[in-house]
Enzyme design. Sequence first.
Site, PDB file in Angstrom:
ATOM      1  N   PRO A   1      21.860 -13.309  -4.165  1.00 16.12           N
ATOM      2  CA  PRO A   1      20.997 -12.291  -4.762  1.00 16.12           C
ATOM      3  C   PRO A   1      20.207 -12.833  -5.956  1.00 16.12           C
ATOM      4  CG  PRO A   1      23.270 -11.957  -5.467  1.00 16.12           C
ATOM      5  CD  PRO A   1      23.273 -13.129  -4.514  1.00 16.12           C
ATOM      6  N   GLY A   2      18.929 -12.515  -6.018  1.00 15.82           N
ATOM      7  CA  GLY A   2      18.115 -12.875  -7.169  1.00 15.82           C
ATOM      8  C   GLY A   2      17.617 -11.601  -7.833  1.00 15.82           C
TER       9      GLY A   2
ATOM     10  N   CYS B   1     -10.320 -10.437 -15.081  1.00 13.80           N
ATOM     11  CA  CYS B   1     -11.605 -10.170 -14.441  1.00 13.80           C
ATOM     12  C   CYS B   1     -11.465 -10.009 -12.937  1.00 13.80           C
ATOM     13  CB  CYS B   1     -12.574 -11.294 -14.779  1.00 13.80           C
ATOM     14  SG  CYS B   1     -12.837 -11.385 -16.541  1.00 13.80           S
ATOM     15  N   GLU B   2     -10.681  -9.017 -12.521  1.00 19.68           N
ATOM     16  CA  GLU B   2     -10.487  -8.691 -11.105  1.00 19.68           C
ATOM     17  C   GLU B   2     -10.256  -7.197 -11.047  1.00 19.68           C
ATOM     18  OE1 GLU B   2      -9.600 -10.899  -8.359  1.00 19.68           O
ATOM     19  OE2 GLU B   2      -9.761 -12.754  -9.530  1.00 19.68           O
TER      20      GLU B   2
HETATM   21  C1  LIG Z   1      14.191 -15.810  -2.242  1.00 13.77           C
HETATM   22  C2  LIG Z   1      15.498 -16.215  -1.712  1.00 13.77           C
HETATM   23  C3  LIG Z   1      16.657 -15.595  -2.194  1.00 13.77           C
HETATM   24  C4  LIG Z   1      16.638 -14.474  -3.208  1.00 13.77           C
HETATM   25  O1  LIG Z   1      15.997 -13.332  -2.745  1.00 13.77           O
HETATM   26  P1  LIG Z   1      16.049 -11.963  -3.605  1.00 13.77           P
HETATM   27  O2  LIG Z   1      15.159 -11.038  -2.864  1.00 13.77           O
HETATM   28  O3  LIG Z   1      15.549 -12.286  -4.972  1.00 13.77           O
HETATM   29  O4  LIG Z   1      17.480 -11.537  -3.635  1.00 13.77           O
HETATM   30  C5  LIG Z   1      17.853 -16.036  -1.691  1.00 13.77           C
HETATM   31  N1  LIG Z   1      17.933 -17.036  -0.782  1.00 13.77           N
HETATM   32  C6  LIG Z   1      16.832 -17.647  -0.308  1.00 13.77           C
HETATM   33  C7  LIG Z   1      16.963 -18.736   0.681  1.00 13.77           C
HETATM   34  C8  LIG Z   1      15.590 -17.258  -0.752  1.00 13.77           C
HETATM   35  O5  LIG Z   1      14.502 -17.873  -0.279  1.00 13.77           O
END
Ligand SMILES: *Cc1c(COP(=O)(O)O)cnc(C)c1O
Length: 479
Positions: A333-334, A407-408
Amino acid sequence: MRSHEAGVLHADGYGAAPQWLPYPSDVMAMLPQLWATGVDRDHDGVLTVAGVRTTDLAARFGTPAYVMDEQDFRDRARAFRDDFTAPFEQRLAGADVYYAGKAFLCSAVAQWVMEEGLHLDVCSGGELEVARRVGFPGERIGMHGNNKSLAELRAAVEYGVGRIVVDSFTEIDRLVRLADELGVRVPVMVRVTVGVEAHTHEFIATAHEDQKFGFSLAGGAAEAAALAVLAHPEQLDLRGLHSHIGSQIFEVAGFEVAARRLVGLHVRIATEHGHLMPEMDLGGGYGMSYTSQHHPLTPAELGDQLAGVVERELKPLRDAIPDAPLPRVSIEPGRSIVGPSTFTLYEVGTVKAVELDQGATRLYVSVDGGMSDNVRTALYEADYSCLMAGRWSAAEPAVARVVGKHCESGDIVVMDEYLPADVAPGDLIAVPGTGAYCRALSSQYNHTPRPPVIAARDGVARVIVRRETIDDILALDVP
Ligand SMILES: *Cc1c(COP(=O)(O)O)cnc(C)c1O
């Protein structure tokens, strides 16, 4: 997927608002799901974070600024580490959580991820360097990417990263040569394209996927890649299969299909090729709330549901090899960890009332940033929300669009929102949910220096990424 919020009808004169956007009963109210847990409003109506007033932040650090609630980040990381993994510990062979650094990474964040006991995903030499500078343990790092350079692979192998997710046959060859040269055995996973593409509440499952990442399952490339790795047992250690099906996903149905297909190959490699892999990665992509319309699962719910999926889908493995050790599962998770921790604080520069059809009016509220610090609206038509941050207002709600200074005409930060009708130059606006893919995707468009990242915790705010200056930008020019 936009849906109409049940029961909400727009008052006359608000024809400029989209159907999904509910007319607010209180335009100053905070919707808790959109904000870091440490964000509140004080008796003057000023938004605070970890007890620090946004008016003080603006005075001290300037605007625009990304403002992170450090405790919120740590709590979400910990919730994934503990609550997500618990069902896997109870019912399967356990789970690891890799924070996807591409969502947002800097030295302080890498440090927090390390302290909270998570693993870390990097996808470039630059992200790896951040990890190296804070002394992040190599064995807890994974590296991705469809075109890692030889230099990036070498840096990763020399640093001893715990897994390299291979994405092409060329890369397998490169790693074999590197392993020989450096005299090491490199742990790898094989990135599998499982034919599942998931967005929000729906997913598409096809046999073939027309994209640059991974090895296709249907075409047999994934199995061939696994065999190519297994052909070099001295140099490469095949740890498992990996899939990542999309982003901003709210349902586990797509992961179910992905896991089934991944396990299918996992079992075939065990039964037909005699190699039982100890791991399996289901990627990231778990959704977060940007507006009132998003209802993400908690890490505990996600863990429970995904553990159930994996448990079910592993049945063929148990049938084929009754005493087979189960793979340890990992996820990446990011967005769902860092996204909600941060809001962007802007100052309003101009306000323009634009007449639309049928007497409707939209307030164009121009702020001192824009697509250079948050390109997601322009890039993906992403929806955001926002609040007046620096004072109380008793004014009526007015349909507003928060736009940048670039400028968009597509330079929009918040497409549709209600703000108090008396919003004026000098007011502060806070846009929540900007922790992921905002600073990470920022640019210097129009020679705009990038905003700083401020972390607040226990009543103290500090700079964790300083504001860029015009001198920083011009330092690259060669006269
Ligand atoms: C982008 C990515 C993530 C994270 O995705 P999120 O939507 O931020 O949770 C995890 N694994 C891989 C391989 C990714 O490319």
